[in-house]
Design an enzyme around this catalytic site. Structure first.
Site, PDB file in Angstrom:
ATOM      1  N   ARG A  13       0.706  -1.224  -0.134  1.00  0.00           N
ATOM      2  CA  ARG A  13       0.043   0.166   0.070  1.00  0.00           C
ATOM      3  C   ARG A  13       0.758   1.282   0.017  1.00  0.00           C
ATOM      4  NH1 ARG A  13      -3.274  -3.102   3.126  1.00  0.00           N
ATOM      5  NH2 ARG A  13      -1.222  -4.655   3.247  1.00  0.00           N
ATOM      6  N   THR A  14       1.760   1.236   0.792  1.00  0.00           N
ATOM      7  CA  THR A  14       2.686   2.548   0.731  1.00  0.00           C
ATOM      8  C   THR A  14       3.268   3.033  -0.525  1.00  0.00           C
ATOM      9  OG1 THR A  14       3.251   2.177   3.317  1.00  0.00           O
ATOM     10  CG2 THR A  14       4.377   3.899   2.226  1.00  0.00           C
TER      11      THR A  14
ATOM     12  N   ARG B 294      11.989   3.514   1.659  1.00  0.00           N
ATOM     13  CA  ARG B 294      12.043   2.726   2.960  1.00  0.00           C
ATOM     14  C   ARG B 294      13.177   1.841   3.023  1.00  0.00           C
ATOM     15  NH1 ARG B 294       6.365  -1.032   3.629  1.00  0.00           N
ATOM     16  NH2 ARG B 294       5.949   1.300   4.542  1.00  0.00           N
TER      17      ARG B 294
ATOM     18  N   HIS C 246       7.426   5.745  10.666  1.00  0.00           N
ATOM     19  CA  HIS C 246       6.646   5.716   9.463  1.00  0.00           C
ATOM     20  C   HIS C 246       5.702   6.876   9.411  1.00  0.00           C
ATOM     21  CE1 HIS C 246       4.752   4.042   6.088  1.00  0.00           C
ATOM     22  NE2 HIS C 246       4.287   3.001   6.303  1.00  0.00           N
TER      23      HIS C 246
END
Lengths: 312, 183
Positions: A58-59, A108, A136
């Site tokens: 999703r990110t 990330r 995050h």
């Protein structure tokens, strides 16, 4: 009022005003993604790249979509098929990306602090999309947006964060973010999954789920991160589920209109029961939609012009 | 930027009369207001659109839809502005497909705001037509854009600034011309 910074690395040192600016800017962005024509020309001519050294559904997708909705050119660097596999160093990879002309990088990494190191060594703007067990920030921002949208305010809400606090960057960013708004924050989980020093962040620790969620407005359930369990932190997933799984039954102690959040991906039957995950109380899917709006807000605030006086 | 007020162009009464005339012109040009809606450009176009809708209701007895358009995401000068503008919501809570839209703003100058507003509107749907109403037209167009309804034509120099005040946002009504004495 604007975002007076080159990078977004965490919520820890973001001011309350900056946090509010991001949350408020996400409101018109959500309007855009709810329209038939989900595209505005705002970031035409800007380029962004997502660099994920850890897996994500999703990110990464939501950053990419957010960029496209704002008309920025977006590229995903897939680390598993990149020159990183040939031994290229992080610094060289970043330099290569930079000289291609990207304006912003979303990163990330499994190691805490990596985006901070990269940000110091590039002219690109950097957004931290999760660094180890540190922060995050965009996840916490979308959680806060979701709560604010439903409750009307964040001020003074009682919020319980449940599960693997030790390994959770989501928990940390939520604690930093929510505490700016005077929330009463409780964390609960097995003693082995609780980091030391939580009191210093103004957070109350609990070991009993029942006590922790007594009278709360919001429950944020964390994923049990099997990939980060070295071993032996708790006896078994079954035992964890017995003590800490949220279900319609265990939810009874919370307020009737309690909101249930989960950053996903969910482990059904471990930290959340299937029945609860699929219920109207769980906002898991709305969180994903709001995540696109929050990321559009950030991309606009960081690349949307009018900020030449910021020094790099 | 230091500004000095030179003189007033319109007072409260003048604004009221101009808006009343524009309301009549909108009704006349569209042969009634059955399919008409007004949309104001944030910020001062918003209250002006509301007032036009009220005047039209007074005259025709029909309530027409009113919307507010935020054009920030469509501006062509974002990269050159010193300050990043804040994005606000667009509040058009009706279907604009097939509607005869009247876009409302306080001042028409270069035409770039209207250009952005047209793009923003087209992304919301396909109206039958779009007309433009402005309280003040001060000239100096940089794009081929022309207003259908004008409160007052005010020839200006680029060294001047037109400031429109509306009660809803500024606590008073009126239009003044200012001189830029230091930029």
């Amino acid at each position: 009022m604007k975002l007076e910074r080159k990078d977004l690395l965490g919520l820890r040192d973001l001011s309350r005003e900056e946090t509010e600016l991001i949350l408020n800017t996400a409101i018109p962005m959500k309007d855009v993604i709810c329209r038939d024509i989900k595209k505005v020309p705002t970031l035409r001519g800007k380029a962004m790249v997502t660099v994920f050294y850890e897996n994500s559904t999703r990110t990464r997708t939501s950053f990419e979509l957010a960029g496209k909705y704002l008309s920025a050119d977006t590229v995903n660097l897939s680390i598993s098929t990149s020159s990183v596999q040939k031994g290229e160093s992080l610094r060289d990879t970043i330099k290569t990306i930079e000289v291609m002309g990207f304006d912003l990088m979303v990163m990330r990494h499994a190691m805490s602090g990596t985006p901070h190191y990269v940000a110091r060594n590039t002219r690109m703007r950097v957004i931290n999309a999760g660094d180890g067990a540190n922060e995050h920030p965009t996840q916490a921002l979308l959680d806060m947006y979701t709560i604010k949208e439903k409750k009307g305010t964040l001020e003074g809400l009682k919020v319980a964060i449940v599960g693997d606090i030790l390994h959770s960057r989501v928990a940390r960013s939520n604690i930093y973010g929510l505490s700016k708004f005077g929330c009463d924050i409780r964390v609960v989980g097995p003693a082995t999954l609780m980091p030391p020093g939580l009191e210093k962040l103004g957070v109350k620790s609990y070991y009993s789920l029942d006590e922790a969620i007594n009278g709360v407005d919001v429950i944020n359930i964390l994923r049990i991160q099997r990939e980060r369990q070295v071993s032996g932190l708790f006896p078994s997933l079954d035992e964890y589920a017995q003590l800490y799984m949220l279900s319609p039954r265990t939810l009874a102690r919370a307020k009737d209109d309690v909101l249930v959040l989960h950053p996903g991906p969910i482990n059904r039957g471990v930290e959340i029961s299937s029945e609860l995950a699929d219920s109207a109380q769980a906002l898991i899917n709305e969180q994903v939609t709001n995540g696109v709006a929050i990321r559009m807000a950030l991309l606009f605030l960081m690349m949307g012009g009018g900020r030449d006086e910021i020094t790099y | 930027m230091v500004l000095r007020e030179k003189h007033a162009i319109m007072d409260e009464m003048g604004m009221k009369r101009a808006l009343t005339r524009i309301a009549h012109e909108i009704i006349e040009k569209n042969k009634g207001v059955d399919n008409v809606a007004v949309i104001g450009i944030r910020r001062r176009g918003g209250p002006l659109a509301q007032r036009l809708a009220l005047r039209i209701e007074d005259i025709e007895g029909i309530k027409i839809p009113v919307g507010i358009l935020d054009i920030t995401l469509y501006r062509d000068d974002l990269t050159t502005l010193a300050q990043q503008p804040q994005v606000h919501r667009t509040e058009v809570n009706f279907d604009i497909n097939g509607k005869r839209l009247v876009l409302v703003d306080d001042v028409l100058y270069t035409g770039r705001t209207v250009r952005a507003a047209l793009d923003a509107l087209i992304d919301l749907g396909r109206p039958e037509c779009i007309q433009l109403a402005v309280l003040i037209d001060r000239g100096h167009r940089e794009l081929p854009i022309k207003a259908d309804f004008i409160g007052k034509n005010v020839p200006t120099s680029r060294q001047e600034n037109i400031e429109v005040y509306v009660k809803e946002l500024d606590g008073k009504d009126g239009v003044v011309i200012q001189e830029i004495i230091d930029s």
